[in-house]
Write an enzyme that holds these catalytic residues in place. Structure first.
Site, PDB file in Angstrom:
ATOM      1  CE1 TYR A  62      -4.277   0.834  -0.226  1.00  0.00           C
ATOM      2  CE2 TYR A  62      -4.438  -1.266   0.913  1.00  0.00           C
ATOM      3  CZ  TYR A  62      -5.028  -0.256   0.160  1.00  0.00           C
ATOM      4  OH  TYR A  62      -6.330  -0.347  -0.214  1.00  0.00           O
ATOM      5  CD  GLU A  64      -4.777   5.115   0.915  1.00  0.00           C
ATOM      6  OE1 GLU A  64      -4.584   5.767   1.962  1.00  0.00           O
ATOM      7  OE2 GLU A  64      -5.789   4.432   0.716  1.00  0.00           O
ATOM      8  CG  ASP A 217      -7.958   9.926 -24.027  1.00  0.00           C
ATOM      9  OD1 ASP A 217      -6.908   9.250 -24.092  1.00  0.00           O
ATOM     10  OD2 ASP A 217      -9.067   9.437 -23.753  1.00  0.00           O
ATOM     11  CB  THR A 243      -4.515   3.496 -22.137  1.00  0.00           C
ATOM     12  OG1 THR A 243      -4.302   3.564 -23.546  1.00  0.00           O
ATOM     13  CG2 THR A 243      -5.968   3.792 -21.832  1.00  0.00           C
ATOM     14  CE  LYS A 246      -6.961   2.338 -25.767  1.00  0.00           C
ATOM     15  NZ  LYS A 246      -7.362   1.858 -24.538  1.00  0.00           N
ATOM     16  NE  ARG A 252      -6.672  -3.958 -19.710  1.00  0.00           N
ATOM     17  CZ  ARG A 252      -6.691  -4.000 -21.042  1.00  0.00           C
ATOM     18  NH1 ARG A 252      -5.901  -4.822 -21.692  1.00  0.00           N
ATOM     19  NH2 ARG A 252      -7.508  -3.234 -21.717  1.00  0.00           N
TER      20      ARG A 252
END
Ligand code: PLP
Length: 478
Positions: A62, A64, A217, A243, A246, A252
């Site tokens: 973790y 954060e 984008d 992203t 691609k 991903r």
């Protein structure tokens, strides 16, 4: 030798032993990817190194917050990783760290976009993006007459701009006129299905004329932008999202780049970082960030340019070959990795060709083409070359792929006749089950066998194909 309580015994054995069911599903999917032709424009085949990083022990942690400002202890190496990933992201896109920063934590492109909107807008502020039927993405404000479909239209107001029906190119003049009236706070460019490059300078003018932020984008094209093979959105935009899976060929996830020196807002860095966490996400997926870093390292190599050039050359050749077979492409060609194939002149829907191609091992997706009467019945197919290029295919191979696609169309037309109805289920039935006195299903099998034999001649990134055998649960007649 340590002794293990029962509840911990399964922590050390390999997947195949612990969970043969999941292993078998993975094996079947590996076999499918090896045996077929992947032409989905939003997909690629990532490297072994990226998959190793993505499947690493970093999934346990973790973290954060941001490097050196975490809400959890134990993050010294995760900090090192995230800083490295940020550095490589800026390097891959040739950005000056004094002028641009990046958040590498978004879980996907959609969450990156929603975080960017959260950073730039107040609830119910106005945005404009390319309409979905014209190639835009859901997250750019899409809604229908009946429903606000995505968070980008539920929490913000949106007005789509469109393609010029005559040229099927972005209608920059129409967009400027609409923006003058609508006065958006944010103008979004970038698309999921647009085969041409963007005029970022013209968009910046529209944004400035209306006091709007400009966001690109570049989810689809980021690998090509990084290679310098397409226009550079960073020259004109305030924020750029992408992203990573691609054309960039990573795991991903998503990235948000923000201008540190934007005239429009001096605090974009804080706004974007706060929007990702805590506004939209919790702890970052550090294993994914490791995979992104590794993919970005590859995108920083001189060989990346050659890959991007080949992706584009392959898309051009694929398009030209389809045109040579007499087919129609939206905008008649492409500047990037994808072609939009208009099936309407053939009297064939995108759904039927997608279905038949699935049966024969060519993976494609149905897609709206400009002027479609109904979004429910897309009149076209979107094809992309990033994945096949990752399997080493070149222009000559695209000719073979185009021939397969041509045969799939001719066969679909035959099956449509044999089905004697317009229904997809009848089409699938006559394609799958040989019918007395009918040729279609036999020809489907011949095409499937040829596609398979061709596809299996190529390597599959991340996999030693020499060790692959047909997994249980996949039937193949010899
Ligand atoms: N933006 C664009 C332009 C896309 O094409 C996509 C996905 O195809 C996304 C965003 C969403 O990405 P993800 O599926 O990772 O949420």
């Amino acid at each position: 030798m340590a002794t293990f309580p029962d509840f911990n015994k399964g922590l050390y054995a390999p997947l195949a032993e612990v969970d043969p069911e999941v292993q078998n599903i993975i094996d079947k999917e590996t076999w499918r990817q090896f045996s077929g032709l992947e032409l989905i424009a939003s997909e690629n085949l990532t490297s072994r190194a990226t998959m190793e990083a993505n499947g690493s022990i970093l999934t346990n942690k973790y973290s954060e917050g941001l490097p050196a400002a975490r809400y959890y202890g134990g993050n010294e190496y995760v900090d090192e990783l995230e800083v490295l990933c940020q550095k490589r992201a800026l390097q891959a896109f040739h950005l000056d760290p004094a002028k641009w920063g990046v958040n590498v934590q978004p879980y996907s492109g959609s969450t990156a976009n929603f975080a960017a909107l959260t950073a730039l807008l107040q609830p119910q502020d106005r945005l404009m993006g390319l309409g979905l039927p014209d190639g835009g993405h859901l997250t750019h404000g899409y809604y229908t007459a009946k429903k606000k479909m995505t968070a980008s239209s539920i929490y913000f107001q949106s007005l789509p701009y469109a393609l010029d029906p005559a040229t099927q190119l972005i209608d920059y003049n129409g967009l400027a006129s609409l923006a003058k009236i609508y006065k958006p706070r944010l103008l979004i460019c970038g698309a999921s299905a647009y085969p041409r490059d963007w005029d970022y300078k013209a968009l910046r003018t529209v944004a400035d004329d209306n006091g709007a932020f400009l966001m690109a984008d570049i989810a689809h094209t980021s690998g090509l932008v990084a290679a310098g093979e397409l226009a550079d959105p960073f020259e004109y935009c305030d924020v750029v999202t992408t992203t990573t899976h691609k054309t960039l060929r990573g795991p991903r996830a998503g990235l948000i780049f923000f201008r540190k020196d934007s005239d429009k807002a001096k605090d974009l860095e804080k706004r974007v970082n706060d929007a990702v966490f805590p506004a939209c996400q919790g702890g970052p997926h550090n294993n994914t960030i490791a995979g992104i870093a590794t993919a970005l390292l590859q995108a920083c190599q001189p060989s990346w340019k050659a890959y991007a050039k080949q992706v584009i050359a392959n898309a051009r050749t694929l398009g030209q070959e389809l045109v040579a077979h007499g087919y129609k492409l939206q905008t008649s060609g492409t500047d990037n990795h994808l072609v939009l194939w208009d099936l309407r002149p053939l009297g064939l829907t995108g759904s039927k060709l997608e279905k038949l191609c699935d049966i024969v091992g060519i993976t494609i997706n149905k897609n709206a083409v400009s002027g479609d009467a109904s979004a429910q019945v897309p009149g076209g197919i979107r094809l992309g070359t990033a994945a096949l290029t990752s399997r080493n295919m070149l222009e000559a191979d695209m000719k073979i792929v185009a021939d397969f696609l041509h045969r799939a169309v001719q066969l679909s037309l035959l099956l449509q006749k044999e089905a004697g109805s317009k229904l997809l289920k009848d089409f699938v039935r006559v394609a799958s089950v040989p019918q007395e006195g009918k040729e279609g299903a036999l020809q489907v099998r011949t095409l499937r066998d040829e596609v398979r034999a061709f596809a299996r001649r190529w390597p599959l990134p991340g996999v030693d194909v020499s060790t692959l055998t047909r997994p249980a649960g996949i039937e193949e007649d010899e």
